[in-house]
Design an enzyme around this catalytic site. Structure first.
Site, PDB file in Angstrom:
ATOM      1  N   ALA A   1       0.810  -1.223   0.000  1.00  0.00           N
ATOM      2  CA  ALA A   1       0.000   0.000   0.000  1.00  0.00           C
ATOM      3  C   ALA A   1       0.837   1.264   0.000  1.00  0.00           C
ATOM      4  O   ALA A   1       0.332   2.352  -0.266  1.00  0.00           O
ATOM      5  CB  ALA A   1      -0.927  -0.003   1.217  1.00  0.00           C
TER       6      ALA A   1
ATOM      7  N   ARG B   1      10.808   7.267  -1.306  1.00  0.00           N
ATOM      8  CA  ARG B   1      12.225   7.342  -1.676  1.00  0.00           C
ATOM      9  C   ARG B   1      12.455   7.037  -3.156  1.00  0.00           C
ATOM     10  O   ARG B   1      13.545   7.196  -3.677  1.00  0.00           O
ATOM     11  CB  ARG B   1      13.038   6.382  -0.795  1.00  0.00           C
ATOM     12  CG  ARG B   1      13.152   6.833   0.645  1.00  0.00           C
ATOM     13  CD  ARG B   1      13.597   5.705   1.573  1.00  0.00           C
ATOM     14  NE  ARG B   1      12.507   4.824   1.947  1.00  0.00           N
ATOM     15  CZ  ARG B   1      12.636   3.753   2.733  1.00  0.00           C
ATOM     16  NH1 ARG B   1      13.830   3.433   3.199  1.00  0.00           N
ATOM     17  NH2 ARG B   1      11.595   3.002   3.032  1.00  0.00           N
TER      18      ARG B   1
ATOM     19  N   GLY C   1       1.689   2.951   8.129  1.00  0.00           N
ATOM     20  CA  GLY C   1       2.755   2.035   8.536  1.00  0.00           C
ATOM     21  C   GLY C   1       2.413   0.577   8.280  1.00  0.00           C
ATOM     22  O   GLY C   1       1.263   0.209   8.046  1.00  0.00           O
TER      23      GLY C   1
ATOM     24  N   GLY D   1      15.542  -2.355   9.320  1.00  0.00           N
ATOM     25  CA  GLY D   1      15.317  -2.538  10.744  1.00  0.00           C
ATOM     26  C   GLY D   1      16.411  -3.430  11.321  1.00  0.00           C
ATOM     27  O   GLY D   1      16.736  -4.471  10.769  1.00  0.00           O
TER      28      GLY D   1
ATOM     29  N   ASN E   1      13.893   0.305  -2.110  1.00  0.00           N
ATOM     30  CA  ASN E   1      13.322   1.564  -1.662  1.00  0.00           C
ATOM     31  C   ASN E   1      13.748   2.756  -2.503  1.00  0.00           C
ATOM     32  O   ASN E   1      13.113   3.790  -2.460  1.00  0.00           O
ATOM     33  CB  ASN E   1      13.709   1.808  -0.202  1.00  0.00           C
ATOM     34  CG  ASN E   1      13.248   0.661   0.678  1.00  0.00           C
ATOM     35  OD1 ASN E   1      12.049   0.419   0.817  1.00  0.00           O
ATOM     36  ND2 ASN E   1      14.184  -0.098   1.219  1.00  0.00           N
TER      37      ASN E   1
ATOM     38  N   TYR F   1      -6.773   4.711 -42.302  1.00  0.00           N
ATOM     39  CA  TYR F   1      -7.464   5.593 -41.363  1.00  0.00           C
ATOM     40  C   TYR F   1      -7.990   6.810 -42.100  1.00  0.00           C
ATOM     41  O   TYR F   1      -7.230   7.519 -42.771  1.00  0.00           O
ATOM     42  CB  TYR F   1      -6.449   6.014 -40.288  1.00  0.00           C
ATOM     43  CG  TYR F   1      -7.031   6.803 -39.133  1.00  0.00           C
ATOM     44  CD1 TYR F   1      -8.201   6.401 -38.518  1.00  0.00           C
ATOM     45  CD2 TYR F   1      -6.390   7.944 -38.667  1.00  0.00           C
ATOM     46  CE1 TYR F   1      -8.721   7.115 -37.452  1.00  0.00           C
ATOM     47  CE2 TYR F   1      -6.898   8.665 -37.600  1.00  0.00           C
ATOM     48  CZ  TYR F   1      -8.067   8.239 -36.988  1.00  0.00           C
ATOM     49  OH  TYR F   1      -8.578   8.952 -35.939  1.00  0.00           O
TER      50      TYR F   1
ATOM     51  N   ALA G   1       3.326   0.708 -60.319  1.00  0.00           N
ATOM     52  CA  ALA G   1       4.050   1.540 -59.357  1.00  0.00           C
ATOM     53  C   ALA G   1       3.453   2.939 -59.305  1.00  0.00           C
ATOM     54  O   ALA G   1       2.970   3.466 -60.302  1.00  0.00           O
ATOM     55  CB  ALA G   1       5.521   1.610 -59.751  1.00  0.00           C
TER      56      ALA G   1
ATOM     57  N   ARG H   1      -2.560   6.349 -61.706  1.00  0.00           N
ATOM     58  CA  ARG H   1      -1.600   7.452 -61.668  1.00  0.00           C
ATOM     59  C   ARG H   1      -1.737   8.269 -62.939  1.00  0.00           C
ATOM     60  O   ARG H   1      -2.258   7.789 -63.948  1.00  0.00           O
ATOM     61  CB  ARG H   1      -0.173   6.903 -61.556  1.00  0.00           C
ATOM     62  CG  ARG H   1       0.223   6.104 -62.767  1.00  0.00           C
ATOM     63  CD  ARG H   1       1.511   5.326 -62.573  1.00  0.00           C
ATOM     64  NE  ARG H   1       1.916   4.668 -63.802  1.00  0.00           N
ATOM     65  CZ  ARG H   1       2.605   3.548 -63.847  1.00  0.00           C
ATOM     66  NH1 ARG H   1       2.968   2.933 -62.738  1.00  0.00           N
ATOM     67  NH2 ARG H   1       2.936   3.020 -64.994  1.00  0.00           N
TER      68      ARG H   1
HETATM   69  C1  UD1 Z   1      10.597  -2.436   6.340  1.00  0.00           C
HETATM   70  C2  UD1 Z   1      10.746  -2.853   7.794  1.00  0.00           C
HETATM   71  C3  UD1 Z   1      12.224  -3.003   8.106  1.00  0.00           C
HETATM   72  C4  UD1 Z   1      12.862  -4.008   7.184  1.00  0.00           C
HETATM   73  C5  UD1 Z   1      12.594  -3.652   5.718  1.00  0.00           C
HETATM   74  C6  UD1 Z   1      13.020  -4.788   4.815  1.00  0.00           C
HETATM   75  C7  UD1 Z   1       8.859  -1.825   8.965  1.00  0.00           C
HETATM   76  C8  UD1 Z   1       8.437  -0.772   9.905  1.00  0.00           C
HETATM   77  N1  UD1 Z   1      10.164  -1.847   8.653  1.00  0.00           N
HETATM   78  O1  UD1 Z   1      11.194  -1.161   6.206  1.00  0.00           O
HETATM   79  O2  UD1 Z   1      12.384  -3.443   9.437  1.00  0.00           O
HETATM   80  O3  UD1 Z   1      14.248  -4.051   7.412  1.00  0.00           O
HETATM   81  O4  UD1 Z   1      11.192  -3.413   5.496  1.00  0.00           O
HETATM   82  O5  UD1 Z   1      12.942  -4.411   3.466  1.00  0.00           O
HETATM   83  O6  UD1 Z   1       8.073  -2.648   8.558  1.00  0.00           O
HETATM   84  N2  UD1 Z   1       3.447  -0.586   3.300  1.00  0.00           N
HETATM   85  C9  UD1 Z   1       2.071  -0.651   3.393  1.00  0.00           C
HETATM   86  N3  UD1 Z   1       1.408   0.268   4.147  1.00  0.00           N
HETATM   87  C10 UD1 Z   1       2.053   1.244   4.844  1.00  0.00           C
HETATM   88  C11 UD1 Z   1       3.463   1.307   4.750  1.00  0.00           C
HETATM   89  C12 UD1 Z   1       4.141   0.375   3.981  1.00  0.00           C
HETATM   90  O7  UD1 Z   1       1.455  -1.520   2.778  1.00  0.00           O
HETATM   91  O8  UD1 Z   1       1.370   2.031   5.506  1.00  0.00           O
HETATM   92  C13 UD1 Z   1       4.149  -1.561   2.452  1.00  0.00           C
HETATM   93  C14 UD1 Z   1       5.018  -0.917   1.369  1.00  0.00           C
HETATM   94  O9  UD1 Z   1       4.273  -0.759   0.171  1.00  0.00           O
HETATM   95  C15 UD1 Z   1       6.174  -1.890   1.222  1.00  0.00           C
HETATM   96  C16 UD1 Z   1       6.231  -2.608   2.559  1.00  0.00           C
HETATM   97  O10 UD1 Z   1       5.034  -2.307   3.244  1.00  0.00           O
HETATM   98  O11 UD1 Z   1       5.957  -2.849   0.203  1.00  0.00           O
HETATM   99  C17 UD1 Z   1       7.420  -2.141   3.396  1.00  0.00           C
HETATM  100  O12 UD1 Z   1       7.360  -0.743   3.549  1.00  0.00           O
HETATM  101  P1  UD1 Z   1       8.647   0.158   3.379  1.00  0.00           P
HETATM  102  O13 UD1 Z   1       8.254   1.567   3.545  1.00  0.00           O
HETATM  103  O14 UD1 Z   1       9.396  -0.213   2.174  1.00  0.00           O
HETATM  104  O15 UD1 Z   1       9.444  -0.293   4.688  1.00  0.00           O
HETATM  105  P2  UD1 Z   1      11.007  -0.220   4.915  1.00  0.00           P
HETATM  106  O16 UD1 Z   1      11.375   1.125   5.344  1.00  0.00           O
HETATM  107  O17 UD1 Z   1      11.697  -0.787   3.743  1.00  0.00           O
HETATM  108 MG    MG Z   2      11.103  -1.294   1.890  1.00  0.00          MG
END
Ligand code: UD1
Ligand code: MG
Length: 453
Positions: A12, A17, A80, A143, A231, A391, A427, A444
């Site tokens: 979602a 980035r 998140g 993370g 990312n 066309y 032609a 022609r």
């Molecule tokens: C996340 C992890 C991190 C891990 C890394 C691995 C969290 C908080 N952190 O960080 O620990 O090392 O992935 O790649 O999870 N998404 C949603 N809804 C939201 C936010 C994000 O569906 O509200 C989805 C994004 O589309 C993405 C995935 O979750 O596909 C991960 O989100 P992203 O922002 O890429 O997290 P990272 O910062 O990479």
């Molecule tokens: Mg990610």
């Protein structure tokens, strides 16, 4: 795999980035959206029990995966990864799942085998919550996995505090979790957002589960690049390069001759028969299929093209949604758009464009021609500079050219029009009415030659 296990892909997020308004998970690698890779790997394990959380430009993401219709869950506001999981919990419960494998949508390098091995380990260990960790030289934005006093936690990069969390070890969270829903779902509501991002992190579940006395397992896969998340544009192209090499290696191993392999890009759904000769730079995408004995020279881009046995595509062509039958020849410098068909032994040469047009068995259009909404009979010859005028500014019309017809150079065939079998068009003609079989048509002005005074 166990029938009560399903998968949930988190897709979602906006992907801030990535510096683009398009959803990150639709950015392509080898011509396929990033999300497809994870979904394909999961479908191999769980079939239809794969669900996807969408939010940012949800309708666009859903439209890209019609086969997933009905299995999307909306996270209207992206607060998140923990919030994304919370949004999906009612659906997972309704599906009667006992376990869910949660995978970030930005990890296109993951393979079904690797995920299966992880799930098997987690189940064998009877973990309530298991997650994959990998070793990286730079923890960057990942993370961090913190192991202290027999407990394990994940601390997000922004919230990491060395004095509290200890030195960085290089072990990071891969973003793949197996949750026993009966035990873990009740904890999701306890995830808070009191952190530097103000977001609800799925990763907080690790400490919450440990605190609740559940069994938590971190499965360390070592320096496995298959779990890298994407990312940024730099990470995207680096992952794409890994996928590209993986695919080229597979095909070389299977017996495809690939010259200049370092510049050959082949999508995951492309099939190439052993013994086929390819030469880079070359791009083969979509459902392109190349049959035995065929050869594709350098500087070609093919998408959803079918190349028959012993057919040859010379250099510098673009083919999309085209079918080239056995023994046919294309190019150099040809463009075959959707619906272009070359039947057996047909040939198109330089600067020929075809769209929704069939060139019959052994027919030729060797130079400088446009064939659109047309059918050309077997062994017909289309002279240089022939244009089907399909066309009229409002509608498209069809041109039918019979077998063994001969169209003289620089002719304009104004559709709808039919040129009979064996007919000859002089032609430079502009043909506006049908020409019967075997007839000669001249459209022609007659040449006038006078003495010069
Ligand atoms: C996340 C992890 C991190 C891990 C890394 C691995 C969290 C908080 N952190 O960080 O620990 O090392 O992935 O790649 O999870 N998404 C949603 N809804 C939201 C936010 C994000 O569906 O509200 C989805 C994004 O589309 C993405 C995935 O979750 O596909 C991960 O989100 P992203 O922002 O890429 O997290 P990272 O910062 O990479
Ligand atoms: Mg990610």
């Amino acid at each position: 795999m166990h029938e009560r296990i399903g998968a949930l892909v988190l897709a979602a997020g906006k992907g801030t980035r990535m510096k683009s308004d398009a959803p990150k998970v639709l950015k392509t690698l080898l011509g396929e959206p990033m999300l497809r890779y994870g979904l394909d790997a999961l479908a191999a394990l769980f079939g239809e029990r794969v669900f996807t959380v969408v939010g940012h430009r949800a309708e666009m993401v859903e439209a890209a995966f019609p086969g997933m219709a009905g299995r999307f869950v909306l996270q209207a506001e992206q607060r998140g990864t923990g919030h994304a999981l919370a949004a999906a919990l009612p659906r997972l419960a309704a599906e009667g799942l006992g376990y869910v494998l949660v995978v970030n949508g930005d990890a296109p390098l993951v393979t079904a085998e690797s995920l299966r091995a992880f799930v098997d380990t987690a189940l064998a260990e009877a973990a309530d919550l298991a997650f994959v960790t990998i070793e990286v030289p730079e923890a960057g934005a990942y993370g961090r996995v913190v192991r202290r006093d027999g407990a394990v936690r994940i601390v997000e990069a922004k919230d990491y505090d060395a004095s509290r969390d200890g030195p960085v070890t290089g072990e990071i969270n891969a973003g793949v979790y197996l949750l026993r829903l009966g035990a873990v779902a009740p904890l999701v509501a306890e995830i808070g957002n009191d952190n530097k991002s103000g977001e609800y992190y799925i990763t907080d579940l690790v400490a919450l589960a440990g605190g609740a006395g559940l069994s938590v397992l971190a499965v360390n896969r070592g320096p496995d690049p298959a779990y890298l998340g994407i990312n940024s544009p730099r990470e995207l192209v680096a992952a794409e390069e890994l996928l590209r090499r993986r695919r080229v290696e597979e095909l070389l191993e299977a017996g495809v001759i690939i010259r200049a392999a370092e510049s050959v890009r082949i999508g995951p759904a492309v099939s190439v028969a052993p013994g086929v000769e390819l030469c880079g730079p070359l791009e083969l995408y979509g459902h392109t299929a190349v049959a035995l004995g065929a050869a594709i020279a350098s500087h070609n881009v093919l998408r959803d093209a079918t190349i028959g046995e012993n057919a040859v595509v010379h250099a510098f062509c673009h083919l999309e949604g085209a079918r080239v039958a056995a023994g046919a020849q294309v190019g150099p410098y040809a463009r075959l758009r959707p619906g272009a068909v070359l039947e057996e032994g047909a040939r198109v040469g330089n600067f020929v464009e075809m769209k929704k047009a069939v060139l019959g068995r052994g027919a030729k259009a060797s130079h400088l021609t446009y064939l659109g909404d047309a059918s050309v009979g077997a062994e017909a010859n289309i002279g240089a500079g022939t244009i089907t005028c399909n066309y009229d500014g409002v509608h498209k019309h069809k041109t039918v050219i019979g077998e063994k017809a001969f169209i003289g150079s620089n002719s304009a065939l104004v559709a709808p029009v039919t040129i009979g079998a064996g007919a000859l068009v002089g032609a430079g003609s502009v043909i506006t009415s049908d020409v019967p079989d075997g007839a000669l048509a001249l459209g022609r002005g007659r040449q006038v030659t006078k003495s010069r005074k």
